[in-house]
Scaffold this motif. Structure first.
Motif, PDB file in Angstrom:
ATOM      1  N   ARG A  53      46.363  40.605  35.941  1.00  0.00           N
ATOM      2  CA  ARG A  53      48.279  40.107  36.516  1.00  0.00           C
ATOM      3  C   ARG A  53      48.142  39.249  38.122  1.00  0.00           C
ATOM      4  O   ARG A  53      48.643  39.202  38.397  1.00  0.00           O
ATOM      5  N   ASP A  54      46.862  38.983  38.522  1.00  0.00           N
ATOM      6  CA  ASP A  54      46.790  38.063  39.653  1.00  0.00           C
ATOM      7  C   ASP A  54      46.798  37.077  39.151  1.00  0.00           C
ATOM      8  O   ASP A  54      46.143  36.360  39.236  1.00  0.00           O
ATOM      9  N   LEU A  55      47.975  36.714  39.790  1.00  0.00           N
ATOM     10  CA  LEU A  55      48.799  35.130  38.873  1.00  0.00           C
ATOM     11  C   LEU A  55      48.873  34.090  40.328  1.00  0.00           C
ATOM     12  O   LEU A  55      49.119  32.862  39.975  1.00  0.00           O
TER      13      LEU A  55
ATOM     14  N   ARG B 228      58.067  38.765  40.802  1.00  0.00           N
ATOM     15  CA  ARG B 228      57.135  39.424  39.809  1.00  0.00           C
ATOM     16  C   ARG B 228      56.058  38.947  38.978  1.00  0.00           C
ATOM     17  O   ARG B 228      55.470  38.092  38.971  1.00  0.00           O
ATOM     18  N   ASP B 229      55.331  39.903  38.366  1.00  0.00           N
ATOM     19  CA  ASP B 229      53.739  39.235  38.060  1.00  0.00           C
ATOM     20  C   ASP B 229      53.903  38.877  36.890  1.00  0.00           C
ATOM     21  O   ASP B 229      52.858  39.056  36.016  1.00  0.00           O
ATOM     22  N   ASN B 230      54.967  37.304  36.903  1.00  0.00           N
ATOM     23  CA  ASN B 230      54.951  36.574  35.779  1.00  0.00           C
ATOM     24  C   ASN B 230      54.944  35.430  36.628  1.00  0.00           C
ATOM     25  O   ASN B 230      55.168  35.128  37.428  1.00  0.00           O
TER      26      ASN B 230
ATOM     27  N   THR C  50      54.559  40.266  45.827  1.00  0.00           N
ATOM     28  CA  THR C  50      54.627  39.878  44.398  1.00  0.00           C
ATOM     29  C   THR C  50      53.895  41.132  44.347  1.00  0.00           C
ATOM     30  O   THR C  50      53.215  41.945  44.217  1.00  0.00           O
ATOM     31  N   GLY C  51      54.314  41.709  42.923  1.00  0.00           N
ATOM     32  CA  GLY C  51      53.950  42.744  42.326  1.00  0.00           C
ATOM     33  C   GLY C  51      54.993  43.685  41.194  1.00  0.00           C
ATOM     34  O   GLY C  51      56.395  43.678  41.891  1.00  0.00           O
ATOM     35  N   ASP C  52      54.805  43.483  40.347  1.00  0.00           N
ATOM     36  CA  ASP C  52      55.809  44.476  39.212  1.00  0.00           C
ATOM     37  C   ASP C  52      55.880  45.585  39.220  1.00  0.00           C
ATOM     38  O   ASP C  52      57.672  46.462  38.731  1.00  0.00           O
ATOM     39  N   GLU C  53      55.244  46.198  40.153  1.00  0.00           N
ATOM     40  CA  GLU C  53      56.122  47.867  40.692  1.00  0.00           C
ATOM     41  C   GLU C  53      56.661  48.208  42.213  1.00  0.00           C
ATOM     42  O   GLU C  53      56.841  48.331  42.630  1.00  0.00           O
ATOM     43  N   LEU C  54      56.652  46.521  42.205  1.00  0.00           N
ATOM     44  CA  LEU C  54      57.377  47.039  44.106  1.00  0.00           C
ATOM     45  C   LEU C  54      58.909  46.434  43.263  1.00  0.00           C
ATOM     46  O   LEU C  54      59.534  46.478  42.898  1.00  0.00           O
TER      47      LEU C  54
ATOM     48  N   SER D 186      51.833  38.039  50.073  1.00  0.00           N
ATOM     49  CA  SER D 186      51.057  39.409  49.498  1.00  0.00           C
ATOM     50  C   SER D 186      50.965  39.667  48.289  1.00  0.00           C
ATOM     51  O   SER D 186      51.552  39.916  47.557  1.00  0.00           O
ATOM     52  N   ALA D 187      49.651  40.639  47.896  1.00  0.00           N
ATOM     53  CA  ALA D 187      48.911  41.168  46.454  1.00  0.00           C
ATOM     54  C   ALA D 187      48.677  39.972  45.512  1.00  0.00           C
ATOM     55  O   ALA D 187      49.658  38.650  45.627  1.00  0.00           O
ATOM     56  N   GLY D 188      48.489  39.701  44.401  1.00  0.00           N
ATOM     57  CA  GLY D 188      48.380  39.064  43.520  1.00  0.00           C
ATOM     58  C   GLY D 188      46.739  38.313  43.334  1.00  0.00           C
ATOM     59  O   GLY D 188      47.409  37.185  42.950  1.00  0.00           O
ATOM     60  N   VAL D 189      45.877  38.355  44.611  1.00  0.00           N
ATOM     61  CA  VAL D 189      45.223  37.870  44.699  1.00  0.00           C
ATOM     62  C   VAL D 189      43.334  37.965  44.411  1.00  0.00           C
ATOM     63  O   VAL D 189      42.668  37.282  44.447  1.00  0.00           O
TER      64      VAL D 189
HETATM   65 MG    MG Z   1      49.280  43.715  41.791  1.00  0.00          MG
END
Ligand code: MG
Ligand code: AMP
Length: 403
Positions: A249-251, A219-221, A177-181, A241-244
């Motif tokens: 934006r950690d959804l 994505r982070d939404n 997860t992540g907008d940057e990925l 992985s990620a967003g926790v």
């Molecule tokens: Mg992130």
């Protein structure tokens, strides 16, 4: 906050073994057998010769005795009889002739035309492999949950077991997860980060015999996460992985909650890996791992791997801890257990030594590459002197020690 050991115990208590399946013998290699294996027959299956030589009756034998050779019995030959006062030439693995109670190896005879002269003494039972001396019918020879190595496969083959009951391979959905990925084959954009976690996790799942299912990137939404997480919950296990962390934006946890995943815990008192969350949707365990590649890999190793092994029916799910000597002093913050990446070496005295291969910052992948083990530095400590013993386990297989 949960301790390292509490968190792992909660996870192991929550997950259950998957269903059984019957697979061809070779496909069971490297997997855990699902049920105790009881010996269905004797091994050896019949009394047989352990040497190439002569089958004799021990009463006929003294040093210097000369016995006529009456017959020849290769492995696989049908049983014959040794008449009193004579010998039968016999090969390793051939059934013991009726009447015979000892084998004299070639080296202990002088071979003459049609007869032999004995060079040494012979005792009843010499060089005979008796029926059932290895394994008797009804023996519990392999315990449920044992990983089938070549030795176990050999035994099962001896019992003519062409199929074996094992637990299903665990199907593990992997979501980054992540907008940057972006994916490895996509054109890079300013500020983008290539999704490496999905690959690391897939490799780790496959290493223990699981089946990774790549869900790609959410994505982070809420919408994007919802769509991917719904998919992921169809698998046996879901790993994100990620967003926790605690960012706005950690959804991930919010959406999992909305989808009915019952959170068991969030945050473990460890470094790295603190924001790790764990929940269950009915029987599906959901691991939300932190996004830093090092944290992702270490939390997989410590928390996800044992759970997957339990699901696949392994009896031993934790790696053994060894005591190893720190080669240098280590400073840490008191209050959190540190999972330190270490290079493990054996010195000439056979002692295990560990040293940090460099920067322990979670952003540093290089030290993960050089690390062959993880040392567990206790929460309450803030300093270890050089030469102190620490608990360590290896990363990967024996190759971690360089062979
Ligand atoms: Mg992130
Ligand atoms: P986050 O937990 O979302 O704050 O992410 C922590 C760090 O890990 C950030 O630097 C992310 O860019 C990085 N990261 C998150 N997901 C991945 C991934 N799938 N592959 C590589 N790096 C990642």
């Amino acid at each position: 906050m949960l301790s390292f050991h509490q968190a792992r115990q909660q996870i192991l208590d929550a997950v259950q073994p998957l269903a059984l399946e019957k697979v061809p013998l070779l496909d069971a290699a490297g997997r855990a057998v699902a049920e105790d294996v009881m010996a269905s027959q004797s091994l050896p299956a019949f009394d047989n010769s352990a040497m190439d030589g002569y089958a004799v009756r021990a009463v006929d034998c003294q040093v210097g005795s000369v016995l006529p050779v009456k017959g020849y019995l290769p492995a696989g030959g049908s049983p014959v009889t040794v008449a009193p006062g004579s010998a039968v030439k016999i090969m390793t693995g051939a059934p013991l002739p009726a009447g015979a109670d000892a084998i004299v190896p070639f080296e202990e005879t002088e071979e003459q035309p049609e007869q032999i002269r004995l060079l040494g003494t012979v005792k009843s039972g010499d060089h005979i492999r008796w029926k059932g001396e290895d394994i008797r019918p009804g023996d519990r020879v392999i315990a449920a949950g044992t990983v089938l190595r070549p030795a176990e496969i050999s035994l099962l083959a001896s019992f003519s077991m062409s199929t074996v009951r094992v637990r299903r391979r665990v199907r593990v959905a992997i979501l980054s997860t992540g907008d940057e990925l972006q994916e490895i084959d996509e054109l890079r954009f300013e500020g983008s980060v290539v999704n490496s976690n999905s690959w690391a996790l897939a490799a780790a799942v496959r290493e223990i015999g699981g089946v990774p299912l790549m869900l790609g990137i959410a994505r982070d939404n809420l919408e994007s996460l919802r769509e991917k997480l719904i998919d992921g919950l169809q698998a046996d296990v879901l790993i994100t992985s990620a967003g926790v962390s605690a960012g706005d934006r950690d959804l991930v946890r919010e959406v999992l909650d909305e989808l009915g995943v019952v959170q068991q815990f969030w945050k473990i008192n460890i470094k790295p890996g603190k924001p790790t969350a764990f929940g269950m949707k009915e029987t599906v365990p959901v691991f939300s791992l932190p996004g830093n590649p090092v944290s992702t890999m270490i939390t997989f190793e410590e928390f996800v791997r044992p759970a997957l092994l339990k699901m696949m029916g392994h009896r031993v799910v934790l790696k053994p801890l060894f005591k190893a000597k720190l080669q240098e002093p280590v400073k840490k913050r008191a209050g959190r257990l540190q999972l330190m990446r270490v290079a493990v070496e054996l010195n000439s005295a056979g002692e295990l030594l560990v040293a940090s291969p460099g920067d322990q910052n979670t952003g540093i992948l290089r030290t993960m590459i050089y690390a062959t083990g993880i040392a567990l530095l206790e929460a309450e400590r803030d300093f270890y002197a050089a030469g102190e013993q620490v608990d360590v386990h290896l990363l990967g297989a024996a190759t971690a020690l360089g062979y």
